[in-house]
Design a protein around this motif. Sequence first.
Motif, short mmCIF file in Angstrom:
data_model
loop_
_atom_site.label_atom_id
_atom_site.label_comp_id
_atom_site.label_asym_id
_atom_site.label_seq_id
_atom_site.Cartn_x
_atom_site.Cartn_y
_atom_site.Cartn_z
N VAL A 223 0.84 -1.19 0.00
CA VAL A 223 0.00 0.00 0.00
C VAL A 223 0.88 1.24 0.00
O VAL A 223 1.93 1.28 0.62
CB VAL A 223 -0.97 -0.01 1.22
CG1 VAL A 223 -0.21 0.00 2.53
CG2 VAL A 223 -1.93 1.16 1.14
N VAL A 224 0.42 2.26 -0.76
CA VAL A 224 1.06 3.57 -0.79
C VAL A 224 -0.01 4.59 -0.41
O VAL A 224 -1.03 4.71 -1.09
CB VAL A 224 1.62 3.89 -2.19
CG1 VAL A 224 2.27 5.27 -2.20
CG2 VAL A 224 2.61 2.83 -2.64
N VAL A 225 0.22 5.33 0.67
CA VAL A 225 -0.74 6.31 1.16
C VAL A 225 -0.30 7.69 0.70
O VAL A 225 0.82 8.13 0.98
CB VAL A 225 -0.85 6.27 2.69
CG1 VAL A 225 -1.87 7.30 3.18
CG2 VAL A 225 -1.24 4.87 3.16
N MET A 226 -1.19 8.40 -0.04
CA MET A 226 -0.89 9.72 -0.58
C MET A 226 -1.77 10.79 0.05
O MET A 226 -2.93 10.54 0.39
CB MET A 226 -1.06 9.74 -2.10
CG MET A 226 0.01 9.01 -2.86
SD MET A 226 -0.20 9.22 -4.67
CE MET A 226 0.06 11.00 -4.86
N TYR A 227 -1.18 11.99 0.17
CA TYR A 227 -1.93 13.14 0.64
C TYR A 227 -1.41 14.38 -0.07
O TYR A 227 -0.21 14.67 -0.02
CB TYR A 227 -1.78 13.30 2.16
CG TYR A 227 -2.57 14.46 2.74
CD1 TYR A 227 -3.92 14.29 3.06
CD2 TYR A 227 -1.98 15.71 2.96
CE1 TYR A 227 -4.66 15.35 3.59
CE2 TYR A 227 -2.72 16.76 3.48
CZ TYR A 227 -4.06 16.57 3.80
OH TYR A 227 -4.79 17.61 4.31
N LEU A 228 -2.28 15.09 -0.74
CA LEU A 228 -1.95 16.32 -1.44
C LEU A 228 -0.71 16.15 -2.34
O LEU A 228 0.19 16.97 -2.35
CB LEU A 228 -1.75 17.46 -0.44
CG LEU A 228 -2.11 18.87 -0.94
CD1 LEU A 228 -3.58 18.95 -1.30
CD2 LEU A 228 -1.78 19.91 0.11
N GLY A 229 -0.70 15.04 -3.07
CA GLY A 229 0.34 14.82 -4.06
C GLY A 229 1.61 14.16 -3.55
O GLY A 229 2.52 13.89 -4.35
N ARG A 230 1.70 13.91 -2.26
CA ARG A 230 2.93 13.34 -1.70
C ARG A 230 2.66 12.01 -1.01
O ARG A 230 1.55 11.75 -0.53
CB ARG A 230 3.57 14.30 -0.69
CG ARG A 230 4.15 15.56 -1.34
CD ARG A 230 4.91 16.40 -0.34
NE ARG A 230 5.58 17.52 -0.99
CZ ARG A 230 6.79 17.46 -1.52
NH1 ARG A 230 7.48 16.33 -1.45
NH2 ARG A 230 7.33 18.53 -2.09
N VAL A 231 3.69 11.18 -0.94
CA VAL A 231 3.60 9.91 -0.23
C VAL A 231 3.76 10.16 1.27
O VAL A 231 4.74 10.77 1.70
CB VAL A 231 4.67 8.92 -0.72
CG1 VAL A 231 4.69 7.67 0.17
CG2 VAL A 231 4.41 8.53 -2.17
N MET A 232 2.82 9.68 2.05
CA MET A 232 2.90 9.78 3.50
C MET A 232 3.48 8.50 4.11
O MET A 232 4.25 8.55 5.06
CB MET A 232 1.51 10.03 4.10
CG MET A 232 0.83 11.31 3.65
SD MET A 232 1.60 12.83 4.30
CE MET A 232 2.53 13.39 2.87
N GLU A 233 3.07 7.36 3.54
CA GLU A 233 3.55 6.07 4.07
C GLU A 233 3.42 5.03 2.97
O GLU A 233 2.51 5.10 2.15
CB GLU A 233 2.73 5.66 5.31
CG GLU A 233 3.26 4.44 6.04
CD GLU A 233 2.66 4.28 7.44
OE1 GLU A 233 3.07 3.34 8.15
OE2 GLU A 233 1.79 5.10 7.82
N ARG A 234 4.33 4.08 2.97
CA ARG A 234 4.21 2.96 2.04
C ARG A 234 4.89 1.75 2.63
O ARG A 234 5.81 1.84 3.44
CB ARG A 234 4.82 3.31 0.67
CG ARG A 234 6.32 3.41 0.62
CD ARG A 234 6.82 3.57 -0.82
NE ARG A 234 8.27 3.44 -0.90
CZ ARG A 234 9.12 4.46 -0.97
NH1 ARG A 234 8.66 5.70 -0.95
NH2 ARG A 234 10.41 4.24 -1.04
N GLY A 235 4.39 0.57 2.22
CA GLY A 235 4.97 -0.66 2.72
C GLY A 235 4.04 -1.83 2.49
O GLY A 235 2.95 -1.69 1.91
N PRO A 236 4.44 -3.03 2.94
CA PRO A 236 3.55 -4.20 2.84
C PRO A 236 2.24 -3.94 3.56
O PRO A 236 2.23 -3.35 4.65
CB PRO A 236 4.37 -5.30 3.52
CG PRO A 236 5.79 -4.83 3.46
CD PRO A 236 5.73 -3.34 3.57
#
Length: 322
Positions: A223-236
Amino acid sequence: MSPVEAPLLSVEGLSKRFLARNGRVVHAVSDVSFSVRKGTTVGLVGESGSGKTTAGRTVLRLIEPSGGKAVFDGVDLFSLSEREMKAYRKRLQIIFQDPFSSLNPRMRIDAILGEALDAARFPRGSARKDRVAELLSIVGLSPDHARRFPHEFSGGQRQRIGIARALAVEPDFIVADEPVSALDVSVQAQVLNLMGDLQKRFNLSMLFIAHDLSVVEYLCDDVVVMYLGRVMERGPSRKVYAASRHPYTRALLATAPIPDPTRRRERVPLQGDIPSPLDPPSGCVFRTRCPMAIPACADIVPPVAHLGGDHHVACIRHAELA
């Protein structure tokens, strides 16, 4: 994945800027990086306006990038000319969000699927008729539906046709742009189950765009979590859901429904609306809604820090959230 096995798709530093009518620059996607391994599904998650759809379409070159790289099977798609890119269209497909507007209402289903087959130079005649029937069967529809028009189908059935169109050219990679958000809850699970089965059956790699973390948890490996065009968190997925380290991820998780009534999730306050990309906050773009923001958040654009394994987070206070 073994250390020597490269991902099918590796996106590095993806950026997309638009020029608004007033002459201001909109940073729709900024420095986004992620990878998709062969035969896996990556969920791209966030609220409306977070840049998910722009990122997905830019990877496919449906929107031209402003910066970064998208290396697909060893080739940077962003470095290709339009003519060179055409050779990759068969391997890269998209399933659109709206099953009503994405199908031409004046064309029968066999003609809609036939357009995709034309792009793959599939022969006409009985072989094409058999292929259309096969595609409809694959997505759970009757071959007899080939002569009908889109208005004769329900929303879930139309989305199945959209999936069949994407599969027609036997792609390796599919961007699924919120494919169930326009459907009734009663049919969402059916379409998700279908997509999961097809992903395994054809060993597809997918970028699954959604705003609902419960959907992503069900279907996605990473999963890749985005907010306002930027990555906030990513990982399994299992790690992000079990031990999320960004306040925004935790806020999204807190609003996601849980089928088990005995389980409880931490409630993280998330107030207000996502800011306009025309006037994003300084420093960390999430700070204006973050319950843990400190003065330094207004000055520092947090880098995407490596937490171990494939888990990354962009928060200067991530250590306090462990």
